[in-house]
Design an enzyme around this catalytic site. Structure first.
Site, PDB file in Angstrom:
ATOM      1  N   CYS A 108      56.770  32.779  14.785  1.00  0.00           N
ATOM      2  CA  CYS A 108      56.365  32.962  16.170  1.00  0.00           C
ATOM      3  C   CYS A 108      56.679  31.644  16.854  1.00  0.00           C
ATOM      4  CB  CYS A 108      54.877  33.282  16.273  1.00  0.00           C
ATOM      5  SG  CYS A 108      54.276  33.250  17.965  1.00  0.00           S
ATOM      6  N   CYS A 111      53.811  30.684  19.720  1.00  0.00           N
ATOM      7  CA  CYS A 111      52.460  30.262  19.321  1.00  0.00           C
ATOM      8  C   CYS A 111      52.346  30.361  17.803  1.00  0.00           C
ATOM      9  CB  CYS A 111      51.363  31.031  20.073  1.00  0.00           C
ATOM     10  SG  CYS A 111      51.523  32.812  20.202  1.00  0.00           S
ATOM     11  N   CYS A 113      51.649  33.795  16.053  1.00  0.00           N
ATOM     12  CA  CYS A 113      51.364  35.195  15.739  1.00  0.00           C
ATOM     13  C   CYS A 113      51.701  35.501  14.277  1.00  0.00           C
ATOM     14  CB  CYS A 113      52.149  36.107  16.672  1.00  0.00           C
ATOM     15  SG  CYS A 113      51.658  35.888  18.389  1.00  0.00           S
TER      16      CYS A 113
END
Lengths: 204, 226
Positions: A108, A111, A113
């Site tokens: 990700c 961020c 995820c």
């Protein structure tokens, strides 16, 4: 248009992050907004109950049973519900299968995820700038830092989890483990193998 | 312009430090508290997932780069609590013992398992059929929020203005660009789009490697194949 989140009250908190958390927790408990017992319960869940064992259970079954594998790839949510593996950060799961032609890796870049109900809380490296920035541009170099070298003709496919779909890699089962049963297999399917930064049987 | 969190493809980062088999889920006790406080305050229903992501993205770049992972979480949570008017910044250092009107929503220990296993699916039904089908060629637009300058978006900079192919149609999902800014869910069709490494990078390791990125419909325009 201004936006409210740009106000930075966080700088008023103590700079030591441990004290920062403590100060916020205390302020919220005093207002009756959080319950320390609920915090303990959340921590216990992710520390002791939900982790890569869940993912390994499903993957081991898929490696031994072709019909199960097909169902897992076609309609994973139904299977995960049956096993009780639904939940936060795993609302929409997709299983991607490694083959001799394609090796899948999950990241990700925006961020962190990650499929929590199947793998638990992500490891530090998965959330690091180094992994997030580099694995999309130089996946093989990153894999080499995990001690993984792919066959020359294998193409890499990197999945950047930018939405709420969470990806789980179905790794290749090396021939030397063909006689393993489900339980033995689930022991050797590592978290990293289900992210795509390890192969089954690697020391990680 | 992008924000500091949008780092896919960036140059300059060093080697990855893989985990050791002995690593704990939470390296420090305060990491687990930061995660738990963040999850528990979600039950107050004063913000959604996109808002909390945006709060982390909005940390000043200097702090975003210097803070460890859970320090970003707790600092962004502090900002959310104040900016949404839940508590005042004065209470950080001088807590008040006074029951808050939202305390009836407080997450209780007995409800934790239920809340965590329920999650919050983002799929929605919409009337409009998807504009694109598997195999269609598409091109991304610029990676900016079209409603709010500097606002939240989930189109990474490294795939902006790039051509790719629809791999999967996921149905409609809540649109982060509006949802993060109190502009509603405005669900849109979501697709996995594949891009060839040669389309994205100057000198890819292998030009036929692919990147798969989940992309909302309004981030895309059709490409007419001649």
């Amino acid at each position: 248009m201004p936006h409210d989140v740009e106000k930075h009250s966080h700088s008023l908190l103590p700079s030591d992050p441990e004290l920062k958390v403590k100060a916020l927790e205390t302020a919220l408990v005093k207002r009756g907004l959080i319950d320390p017992a609920a915090l303990d319960e959340i921590i216990d869940t992710y520390q002791n109950k939900i982790g890569p064992k869940n993912g390994a259970t499903i993957i081991a079954k898929a490696l031994l049973d072709k019909n199960f594998k097909k169902a897992l790839i076609d309609d994973p949510m139904q299977i995960l519900e049956k096993h009780g593996f639904l939940g936060r950060q795993g609302e929409h799961i997709k299983v991607v299968e490694n083959t001799p032609e394609i090796h899948n890796i999950v990241v990700c870049t925006l961020c962190s995820c990650y499929p929590w109900p199947l793998l638990g809380i992500p490891p530090t490296w998965y959330k690091s700038d180094e992994y997030r920035s580099r694995v999309v541009r130089e996946p093989r170099k990153c894999l080499s830092e995990f001690g993984v070298t792919l066959p020359k003709n294998t193409k890499v496919r990197v999945w950047d989890s930018t939405a709420e779909i969470r990806y789980l890699v179905l790794p290749i089962l090396p021939d030397r483990y063909k006689d393993f049963d489900e339980e033995q297999l689930s022991e050797i399917i590592s978290r990293d193998a289900m992210i795509g930064t390890a192969l089954i049987g690697d020391p990680s | 312009m992008s924000r500091v969190h949008d780092m896919g493809g960036r140059f300059g980062d060093g080697a990855i430090q893989p985990a050791s088999i002995n690593d704990k889920t939470f390296k420090e006790k305060w990491h687990s508290r930061a995660l738990a406080v963040t999850l528990a305050t979600g039950s107050l229903r004063q913000w959604n997932l996109d808002m909390s992501r945006h709060a982390r993205e909005c940390l000043p770049p200097k702090d975003y780069c210097a803070f460890s992972y859970y320090d970003k979480w707790i600092s962004a949570l502090a900002n959310l609590l104040v900016n949404k008017g839940v508590i005042s910044a004065d209470e950080f250092l001088d807590p008040i013992r006074k029951t808050h009107p939202l305390s009836s929503r407080k997450l209780l220990a007995a409800d934790v398992a239920g809340v965590l296993s329920k999650g919050a699916p983002t799929s929605r039904s919409v009337v409009d059929p998807p504009k694109f089908l598997v195999g269609h060629r598409v091109k991304t637009r610029r990676a900016v929020n079209k409603f709010i300058s500097g606002g939240h978006t989930r189109l990474p900079k490294y795939v902006e203005k790039c051509e790719g192919k629809i791999e999967i149609c996921h149905g409609a999902h809540v649109f982060p660009d509006t949802h993060a800014h109190n502009l509603g869910e405005q669900p849109e069709h979501l697709y996995t789009v594949s891009f060839l490494a040669s389309e994205l990078w100057e000198s890819p390791e292998n030009p036929s490697d692919t990147l798969c990125v989940d992309i909302w419909e309004s981030y895309l325009e059709p490409v007419n194949v001649p």
